[in-house]
Design a protein around this motif. Sequence first.
Motif, short mmCIF file in Angstrom:
data_model
loop_
_atom_site.label_atom_id
_atom_site.label_comp_id
_atom_site.label_asym_id
_atom_site.label_seq_id
_atom_site.Cartn_x
_atom_site.Cartn_y
_atom_site.Cartn_z
N ASP A 62 0.88 -1.16 0.00
CA ASP A 62 0.00 0.00 0.00
C ASP A 62 0.92 1.21 0.00
N TYR A 63 0.36 2.39 -0.13
CA TYR A 63 1.17 3.59 -0.23
C TYR A 63 0.59 4.71 0.62
N ALA A 64 1.45 5.38 1.35
CA ALA A 64 1.08 6.63 2.01
C ALA A 64 1.33 7.71 0.96
N LEU A 65 0.31 8.53 0.72
CA LEU A 65 0.40 9.57 -0.29
C LEU A 65 0.38 10.94 0.36
N SER A 66 1.22 11.85 -0.14
CA SER A 66 1.09 13.22 0.34
C SER A 66 -0.30 13.70 -0.08
N ILE A 67 -0.86 14.61 0.67
CA ILE A 67 -2.20 15.10 0.36
C ILE A 67 -2.25 15.71 -1.04
N GLU A 68 -1.23 16.47 -1.40
CA GLU A 68 -1.20 17.08 -2.73
C GLU A 68 -1.19 16.03 -3.84
N PHE A 69 -0.40 14.99 -3.68
CA PHE A 69 -0.34 13.92 -4.68
C PHE A 69 -1.66 13.17 -4.73
N ALA A 70 -2.26 12.91 -3.58
CA ALA A 70 -3.56 12.22 -3.53
C ALA A 70 -4.62 13.02 -4.28
N LYS A 71 -4.60 14.34 -4.13
CA LYS A 71 -5.56 15.19 -4.84
C LYS A 71 -5.39 15.05 -6.35
N LYS A 72 -4.15 15.07 -6.81
CA LYS A 72 -3.87 14.94 -8.24
C LYS A 72 -4.38 13.60 -8.77
N LEU A 73 -4.13 12.53 -8.03
CA LEU A 73 -4.59 11.20 -8.47
C LEU A 73 -6.11 11.14 -8.50
N ALA A 74 -6.75 11.66 -7.47
CA ALA A 74 -8.21 11.60 -7.38
C ALA A 74 -8.87 12.38 -8.51
N MET A 75 -8.25 13.47 -8.93
CA MET A 75 -8.84 14.30 -9.99
C MET A 75 -8.75 13.64 -11.36
N GLN A 76 -7.91 12.61 -11.50
CA GLN A 76 -7.75 11.92 -12.78
C GLN A 76 -8.76 10.79 -12.98
N VAL A 77 -9.39 10.36 -11.92
CA VAL A 77 -10.26 9.18 -11.96
C VAL A 77 -11.58 9.49 -12.67
N LYS A 78 -11.98 8.61 -13.55
CA LYS A 78 -13.20 8.80 -14.32
C LYS A 78 -14.35 8.00 -13.74
N THR A 79 -14.75 8.37 -12.52
CA THR A 79 -15.91 7.77 -11.85
C THR A 79 -16.76 8.91 -11.30
N ALA A 80 -17.94 8.58 -10.79
CA ALA A 80 -18.80 9.60 -10.18
C ALA A 80 -18.08 10.26 -9.00
N ALA A 81 -17.36 9.46 -8.21
CA ALA A 81 -16.64 10.02 -7.07
C ALA A 81 -15.50 10.94 -7.56
N GLY A 82 -14.84 10.56 -8.63
CA GLY A 82 -13.80 11.40 -9.21
C GLY A 82 -14.36 12.73 -9.70
N GLU A 83 -15.56 12.70 -10.25
CA GLU A 83 -16.21 13.92 -10.71
C GLU A 83 -16.52 14.85 -9.54
N LYS A 84 -16.93 14.28 -8.41
CA LYS A 84 -17.19 15.09 -7.21
C LYS A 84 -15.90 15.75 -6.73
N VAL A 85 -14.80 15.04 -6.80
CA VAL A 85 -13.51 15.61 -6.40
C VAL A 85 -13.16 16.80 -7.30
N ARG A 86 -13.36 16.62 -8.60
CA ARG A 86 -13.07 17.72 -9.54
C ARG A 86 -13.97 18.92 -9.29
N ASP A 87 -15.24 18.68 -8.99
CA ASP A 87 -16.17 19.77 -8.72
C ASP A 87 -15.82 20.52 -7.46
N TYR A 88 -15.28 19.80 -6.49
CA TYR A 88 -14.92 20.41 -5.22
C TYR A 88 -13.77 21.37 -5.43
#
Length: 88
Positions: A62-88
Amino acid sequence: QKQLGKETVQTGNAREMYEALGLDKSNWSRWSKQNIIDNPFALEGQDYQGFVIMTSGNQTTDYALSIEFAKKLAMQVKTAAGEKVRDY
């Protein structure tokens, strides 16, 4: 919080984030390799740090992610949850 490089920084857990984003659990290994390990914009010890965990009696990384890196990864995901992250 986790030690990344010489600093203790606020971190997120990659596997938990992956599941929260609604991604297929069976693709975790491939996704983590492509998006974390082989990411040309990510630095081990600064953006992420791997650690071994046990899941269903098997060792996995597993990986511990810096918060900034986690945000970048989450914004790339093409799911409904990923869309919510981008909207936020």
